[in-house]
Design an enzyme around this catalytic site. Structure first.
Site, PDB file in Angstrom:
ATOM      1  N   GLU A 259       0.156  -1.261  -0.187  1.00 19.26           N
ATOM      2  CA  GLU A 259       0.016   0.477   0.178  1.00 19.26           C
ATOM      3  C   GLU A 259       0.474   1.457   0.000  1.00 19.26           C
ATOM      4  OE1 GLU A 259      -4.161  -0.004  -0.109  1.00 19.26           O
ATOM      5  OE2 GLU A 259      -2.376  -2.312  -0.286  1.00 19.26           O
ATOM      6  N   SER A 531     -25.143 -27.677 -28.092  1.00 16.23           N
ATOM      7  CA  SER A 531     -26.803 -27.229 -29.249  1.00 16.23           C
ATOM      8  C   SER A 531     -27.372 -25.892 -28.607  1.00 16.23           C
ATOM      9  CB  SER A 531     -27.413 -27.725 -29.189  1.00 16.23           C
ATOM     10  OG  SER A 531     -26.439 -28.837 -29.833  1.00 16.23           O
TER      11      SER A 531
END
Length: 886
Positions: A259, A531
């Site tokens: 950080e 399909s």
């Protein structure tokens, strides 16, 4: 005046100056006791015994003790000057000047002779002694000093003075200096003063006050807005406030690396980081300039509005906090309130949630993982993200000399303990809560912010639909002998895009060790759709102006360029001869027709585009893979995405993004956002009528599939849909029977009010079977699940019909075809082939049925018919027995 010495003449203003003689005039009588006055010689004479009358332009002295004045150029160049004051125009020499007064009669005491100061020209204008203008004297005076006249400045065409190079340079530097002074004032002095004022006005929050804010409950509501789905309330176990000194250096260094590497030395903000953030913003890069102190302030106040005032106040608070508190106190306070995911607020709760340890016992590798999750706590279960962040933090620890290179080389990614659902006062389904929280986090509302505001989350989940989904999957999957068999169902509203039901399987399952663990959410896991993806093949075809009446060779065992083996259909029932209409091919799911269509007409990229437009995310690999025609290869989709994509067909071609949150408010019922942000837009064409026509033609083709798959629509409702089956990819050493096994099965269908996708399959490529040890198909498991859900959810609702649309291209009702004669030799389902030069072609197998007989296309309304056997209702849509015809 009382003083005789200063008394003026009669009729003369008090204190008026005495006039001097004009050169060449008679001095006149002297005052009693004074010596005789000497007349001044006339100006311009050959000889002058005394100084001439000062006219303002001579070089001689004008008063006693004055230095000689330099002759001055008359203003305006050669313009003549007015005559000397007191001189009368045309008066003979020696005559007294105009306005001259004789000495007063009487016994006035004579004054000593002194040299008097001449009057100013302006005085004459006031006392009436001004002479008329004499041009002759003006000419004489100009001629006398013509050699001393200075040249006039040169002007440009606009009347401005022309400057020399030196003057221009001087002026430029003068401007530069003034601009520099202004910049210093604007950018340094004024901000410094404002910063000092802000510094004394702001207060720094304490960790205790922040913890109190975070403990507010988050309430989730069903779609009715009244029924509570569940609550999320962090308890004491989710947060433990540590004291300064309780956090080991290895944890702090990991957080610094992730950080703010300069935390120990900066003053609350990092100028270099801010400039880097500005550069990233300008160049489109990523990365901010916030320090840990600034992030602490932002998380403590829960104010992350993208405004300059917020950023300015944040800087002042962080600077003040660094002056009032030690670095040890600041980092402890920050790690006490930051959120790490898994409902863990604070580093101690995170250590327990991920590794079941106290923070003091964490290793460098474990600390790096937790530190890396600070930026993305909602992605805590995303393995790729966690690994990437862990590597970054570990590398930064080495770069900052907080970890030796040999320790980094030997480190391995730590394995967190299984995530377990905790009792936090909630009763809602865990998978639904996770998806809701992910959606809110993407909108900028993570768990910490939700708890800080006491948020109320109004979801799109319909309680009736949710129960129907859970019942359908559970009932149809009950008693299955294949432990690899999994199921999921998602339902979406075509009218809003809201997710009505979401079931990805049970929340908790038994692990390998026999203990409970959080189960996988199968509703969001991508699988080959088989399909069921042919609906998007057809969409791309229709967008090109082609129609359902166009014909292809639907014969079985066809060879195509690039393939090393023939492409097979799912048996004779899925073959329709060399003149097979697109409508018939969709009904019977003829693989050869759609493979031909995509390979030679649409190409894979158009199919991927159509799917994306409908709401199914695609990848670049899908756009280049011919297997997209049959929903195999690189083509994958989640049940949620398929339900959303088919919802676009149900919604007349208008796409609405699928979402879980209908509205978000705070504890005071102030709305943060609602689903009005999800605006509908035409999916397949910019023209709403055109996109509706395309969607309507797809619906026409998918309508007969329901009956062909031996499924029924809900009573009184028209419906359409498509099954899908993905074959198992046989591995070396598999039994011969595995050649006919299937790995994924689907049923996706819709009515005008709801679209639902049911999936039954395995975790990846698995050879699945039913209780009779036979292959499973789309019509045998997901089909009945879909059918039960639709029936239960729509029971008692008003009947629905699809709007009729004009056919695109050739109308299938005008085409007569004959099916090919069934083969004497049974055709097994296709085995996928994989070669180095050809991607894996994984065609689908559909439910077997009796061979198709020669048929003639039946009449029907435009866009609803096809060369299929007559269906109940006679309009091309599958209907339950006894439903009304349209």
């Amino acid at each position: 005046m009382t003083d005789d010495h200063n008394r003026s003449w009669p009729n003369q203003e008090p204190d008026a100056p005495r006039r001097a003689q004009w050169p060449g005039e008679d001095a006149g009588p002297a005052w009693p006791g004074e010596p005789a006055r000497r007349a001044n010689p006339a100006r311009g004479g050959a000889r002058q015994s005394g100084p001439a009358w000062p006219a303002g332009d001579e070089g001689g002295p004008q008063r006693p003790n004055d230095q000689a004045r330099r002759p001055q150029t008359p203003p305006g160049g050669n313009r003549r000057q007015p005559p000397p004051p007191g001189r009368r125009s045309g008066a003979p020499p020696g005559s007294p000047p105009q306005g001259f007064r004789q000495p007063p009669p009487g016994g006035r005491r004579p004054e000593p002779q002194t040299e008097r100061e001449p009057d100013l020209i302006t005085h004459h204008a006031h006392n009436g002694t001004e002479d008329a203008y004499d041009s002759y004297d003006d000419d004489r005076r100009f001629d006398e000093f013509a050699d001393d006249v200075e040249p006039q400045p040169e002007l440009d065409e606009k009347g401005r003075r022309v400057l020399t190079p030196a003057q221009r340079k001087k002026r430029r530097w003068k401007i530069i200096r003034r601009v520099a002074y202004a910049c210093v004032g604007v950018f340094f002095v004024v901000p410094a003063i404002a910063f000092v004022i802000t510094y004394f006005m702001v207060d720094v929050p304490t960790p205790e006050s922040v913890a109190a804010l975070q403990s507010q409950p988050v309430t989730y509501y069903y779609a009715d807005g009244k029924t509570v789905m569940g609550k999320s309330l962090p308890k004491g176990g989710d947060r433990q406030l540590l004291k300064p000194g309780d956090i080991p250096d290895v944890v702090k260094h990991a957080v610094y690396s992730a950080e703010d590497a300069t935390f120990e030395t900066n003053s609350g903000f990092d100028v270099t980081g801010i400039l880097r953030a500005v550069y990233n913003q300008a160049t489109g890069g990523q990365g901010g300039g916030s320090t840990i102190s600034q992030q602490y302030i932002k998380k403590a106040t829960e104010n992350d509005a993208p405004s300059l005032s917020r950023k300015w106040t944040e800087l002042a608070k962080s600077f003040k906090m660094n002056n009032q508190e030690s670095k040890e106190e600041i980092i402890t306070g920050y790690l006490n309130i930051v959120y790490f995911g898994r409902s863990a607020n604070g580093i101690q709760a995170a250590a327990k949630a991920y590794f079941n340890k106290d923070v003091k016992d964490l290793s460098a590798s474990e600390a790096a993982l937790l530190a890396g999750l600070i930026q993305g706590p909602s992605k805590s279960e995303n393995q790729d993200y966690a690994t990437r962040r862990w590597n970054y933090v570990m590398d930064q620890m080495v770069a900052n000399k907080w970890l030796r290179a040999d320790e980094r080389a030997a480190a391995q990614f730590p394995t967190p303990i299984p995530k377990v659902t905790k009792d936090t006062g909630q009763s809602m389904p865990y998978h639904i809560q996770q998806r809701i929280d992910e959606e809110l986090a993407a909108e900028g509302y993570d768990s910490t912010k939700l708890h800080a505001t006491g948020a109320k989350v109004y979801t799109t989940i319909d309680p009736k639909a949710q129960k129907a989904a859970e019942d359908a999957v559970t009932n149809k999957m009950k008693g299955q002998s294949d432990p690899e068999l999994l199921g999921a169902l998602v339902a979406v509203s075509p009218k809003t895009g809201g997710i009505l039901a979401y079931y990805g399987g049970p929340d908790v399952v038994k692990g390998d060790d026999g203990k409970d663990k959080v189960a996988e959410d199968w509703a969001k896991v991508p699988q080959n759709p088989g399909s069921s993806f042919k609906a998007f093949d057809l969409t791309a075809y229709l967008k090109m102006g082609k129609g359902l009446g166009d014909t292809f060779d639907g014969s079985n065992n066809r060879m195509f360029p690039g393939r090393k083996s023939p492409l097979r259909n799912a048996g004779d029932s899925a073959s329709c001869g060399p003149q097979c209409t697109v409508a018939t091919a969709m009904e019977i799911s003829a693989n050869t027709v759609f493979y031909d269509m995509v390979l030679n007409v649409t190409k894979p990229a158009r199919v991927a585009q159509a799917a994306n437009e409908a709401g199914v995310p695609t990848s670049p690999q899908m756009s280049q893979d011919i297997n997209i025609a049959l929903g195999g290869g690189a083509t994958v989709a989640t049940p949620e995405a398929m339900a959303a994509g088919y919802a676009t067909f149900a919604g007349e071609g208008m796409r609405r993004d699928a979402h879980f949150v209908a509205k978000l408010t705070n504890a005071q019922d102030e709305v943060e956002f609602d689903e009005s942000k999800y605006q509908a837009k035409p999916a397949f064409d910019g023209d709403a009528q055109k996109t509706a026509q395309i969607a309507g033609n797809v619906t026409t083709a998918l309508g007969p599939v329901i009956t062909h798959s031996h499924l029924n629509c809900p009573a009184g409702h028209q419906c359409a849909g498509k099954t899908g089956t993905q074959q198992y990819d046989v591995q070396q050493g598999d039994p011969a029977s595995y050649a006919n096994r299937n790995a994924q099965t689907w049923m996706v269908g819709y009515t005008p009010s709801v679209s639902a996708a049911a999936w039954v399959g395995g975790n990846g490529n698995r050879p699945l079977h039913d209780n009779q040890n036979k292959p499973i198909f789309g019509s045998t498991y997901p089909g009945p699940i879909w059918e039960q859900f639709m029936k239960e959810y729509l029971d008692g609702t008003q009947p629905e019909k699809f709007d009729k649309v004009e056919p695109i291209g050739k109308d299938p009702n005008d085409v007569t075809t004959t099916a090919s004669k069934p083969s004497d030799t049974p055709t097994p389902t296709e085995t996928p082939t994989t070669t180095p030069s050809q991607p894996s072609t994984e065609p689908n197998t559909e439910t077997e049925s009796s061979p198709t007989k020669p048929t003639k296309s039946r009449p029907g309304p435009p866009g609803t018919g096809g060369p299929t056997p007559p269906l109940p209702g006679g309009d091309g849509f599958a209907r339950p027995p006894g439903s009304e015809t349209g």
